[in-house]
Design a protein around this motif. Structure first.
Motif, mmCIF file in Angstrom:
data_model
loop_
_atom_site.group_PDB
_atom_site.id
_atom_site.type_symbol
_atom_site.label_atom_id
_atom_site.label_comp_id
_atom_site.label_asym_id
_atom_site.label_seq_id
_atom_site.Cartn_x
_atom_site.Cartn_y
_atom_site.Cartn_z
ATOM 1 N N UNK A 198 -1.580 4.165 4.414
ATOM 2 C CA UNK A 198 -1.035 5.337 5.085
ATOM 3 C C UNK A 198 0.395 5.629 4.683
ATOM 4 N N UNK A 199 1.216 4.581 4.564
ATOM 5 C CA UNK A 199 2.617 4.765 4.180
ATOM 6 C C UNK A 199 2.730 5.349 2.770
ATOM 7 N N UNK A 200 1.910 4.840 1.849
ATOM 8 C CA UNK A 200 1.940 5.365 0.477
ATOM 9 C C UNK A 200 1.538 6.840 0.457
ATOM 10 N N UNK A 201 0.520 7.182 1.229
ATOM 11 C CA UNK A 201 0.074 8.579 1.287
ATOM 12 C C UNK A 201 1.158 9.482 1.862
ATOM 13 N N UNK A 202 1.855 9.003 2.874
ATOM 14 C CA UNK A 202 2.928 9.796 3.487
ATOM 15 C C UNK A 202 4.070 10.022 2.503
ATOM 16 N N UNK A 203 4.409 9.004 1.724
ATOM 17 C CA UNK A 203 5.460 9.168 0.715
ATOM 18 C C UNK A 203 5.069 10.214 -0.326
ATOM 19 N N UNK A 204 3.812 10.140 -0.787
ATOM 20 C CA UNK A 204 3.348 11.128 -1.771
ATOM 21 C C UNK A 204 3.368 12.521 -1.162
ATOM 22 N N UNK A 205 2.867 12.626 0.063
ATOM 23 C CA UNK A 205 2.830 13.931 0.721
ATOM 24 C C UNK A 205 4.215 14.511 0.933
ATOM 25 N N UNK A 206 5.180 13.647 1.277
ATOM 26 C CA UNK A 206 6.535 14.126 1.547
ATOM 27 C C UNK A 206 7.227 14.621 0.274
#
Length: 421
Positions: A198-206
């Motif tokens: 989830x953290x990796x996905x949030x970084x990519x999304x941001x």
């Protein structure tokens, strides 16, 4: 040691190959439909670099065998099933519990979700050392063998001392370059796995969100990213903007974690990340659409990169699919090149008119009105700009991964569009 691996997808084959390579006698058990297939016809082996060769080598050496359910004299069993095969796992566990009354070690590497290992354990007698241990599946397609055999971290989810000792002995060959060996409960390990994804996905999304804003504010996201990465609290990892992420396991894990929040009445950033990522996949088409003022009549568009990321032939949830679908819907002549994924792409589109598959990257750009770069394969990073200029009908490049030198392209006379540049 003698180990039996259960599963039919990439995770199972990688575990079987790596455990056999380490000297174990391994049997891999899957459905009969898979066992009847020649190895080269199994997409999980064909799409992953080096895996088919390693599987064949271990079979030739006699350390790896395929089975259709025969009994084998082993007390170590490795579950590498797909996320929707929990009932199959329960069936396996019940059978093993009866067949091996004591000192039974089961390693659960399946992405079933938080609490799944405890549910499987409830079917066994822990007092007799019938134990299910959870090891997160950290497989990265394109680097699966290396990731299993040379991990930077291994998490063992168990509080049973006998099981921890046995598991550490089993994975000992893979601890040579380890930075972290983490011990925690199975529920904590399952939660940690999803939290990291989830953290990796949030970084990519941001960073994608920032790049889209940078486009509107006339600033270069590369400069912004460099400034952010210089802050030791942030760093550069997973901070590259692009045209969306794909991959089956990554998307499934994010969606599953988001569902956990929803079931408990909590809002989650992940739900937004998932929906925005699907929109991001359409970004290159939107840029092209706007450039040609909403008219792509009689246009030929070259696409470089179809796999969801470099190093794999897989097109699961790949951004390229959304782009190609949108182009074909407009009657565009699409010419695609990819170093590995063309065979899978041909199967996916199955004689769909309007799409051509090119074995040479420069063939793809012949008389093209634009080049869309979707997957950042290494051979795309430094192309022959003059050859591109001479081969294309219109010198337009839309770079979905920001790999090209904008100033150099503009010096040659190209119109360049990136993500946030």
């Amino acid at each position: 040691m003698k180990v039996k691996v259960y599963g039919a997808d990439l995770t199972a084959w990688v575990a079987a190959a790596s455990l056999a390579r380490a000297g174990n006698d391994v049997i891999i058990e899957g459905p009969e439909t898979q066992l009847q297939k020649p190895l080269q016809d199994i997409s999980a082996l064909r799409d992953e670099p080096g895996l088919l060769v390693q599987i064949q080598l271990q079979m030739d050496e006699g350390r790896l065998k395929r089975t259709g359910g025969e009994e084998c004299a082993t007390n170590i069993h490795w579950l590498a099933l797909e996320h929707n095969e929990f009932q199959i796992a329960q069936h396996i566990i019940r059978g093993l519990g009866k067949a091996v009354p004591e000192n039974l070690l089961i390693v659960n590497q399946c992405n079933f979700g938080v609490g799944a290992t405890d549910q499987l354990q409830s079917l066994l007698n822990e007092d007799a050392n019938q134990v299910v241990v959870y090891i997160p599946n950290n497989l990265q397609e394109g680097k699966a063998l290396q990731g299993f055999s040379q991990p930077k971290r291994i998490t063992i989810g168990s509080e049973n001392n006998w099981a921890i000792t046995m598991t550490r002995s089993l994975v000992r060959p893979f601890l040579q370059n380890i930075e972290h060996l983490l011990l925690m409960s199975s529920r904590e390990a399952e939660f940690t796995k999803l939290a990291i994804t989830g953290m990796l996905a949030i970084r990519i999304g941001y960073i994608n969100e920032l790049a889209n804003l940078a486009d509107q504010m006339d600033v270069d996201i590369d400069t912004i990213r460099e400034g952010m990465g210089a802050d030791p609290r942030i760093g550069n990892h997973y901070l590259s903007p692009g045209c969306g992420f794909g991959g089956q396991n990554f998307n499934q894990n994010i969606a599953r974690f988001s569902d956990i929040f929803e079931k408990r009445g909590q809002n989650s950033l992940l739900k937004t990340v998932i929906s925005e990522n699907e929109i991001q996949k359409e970004l290159l088409f939107k840029k092209l659409w706007q450039h040609y003022q909403c008219d792509l009549t009689d246009k030929t568009i070259a696409v470089w990169g179809a796999s969801f990321k470099p190093g794999t032939a897989s097109i699961d949830n790949a951004p390229s699919l959304k782009v190609i679908d949108a182009l074909l819907a407009q009657g565009v002549n699409v010419r695609v090149h990819d170093p590995e994924a063309l065979a899978n792409l041909e199967l996916y589109y199955d004689d769909t008119p309007g799409i051509s598959f090119c074995n040479n990257l420069y063939d793809a750009i012949t008389e093209a009105d634009a080049l869309l770069l979707i997957t950042e394969w290494s051979e795309y990073w430094s192309p022959d700009y003059q050859k591109l200029l001479e081969g294309m009908r219109m010198p337009l490049i839309i770079d979905g991964r920001n790999i090209f030198d904008r100033e150099a392209l503009e010096m040659y006379g190209f119109t360049y569009m990136g993500i946030g540049r």
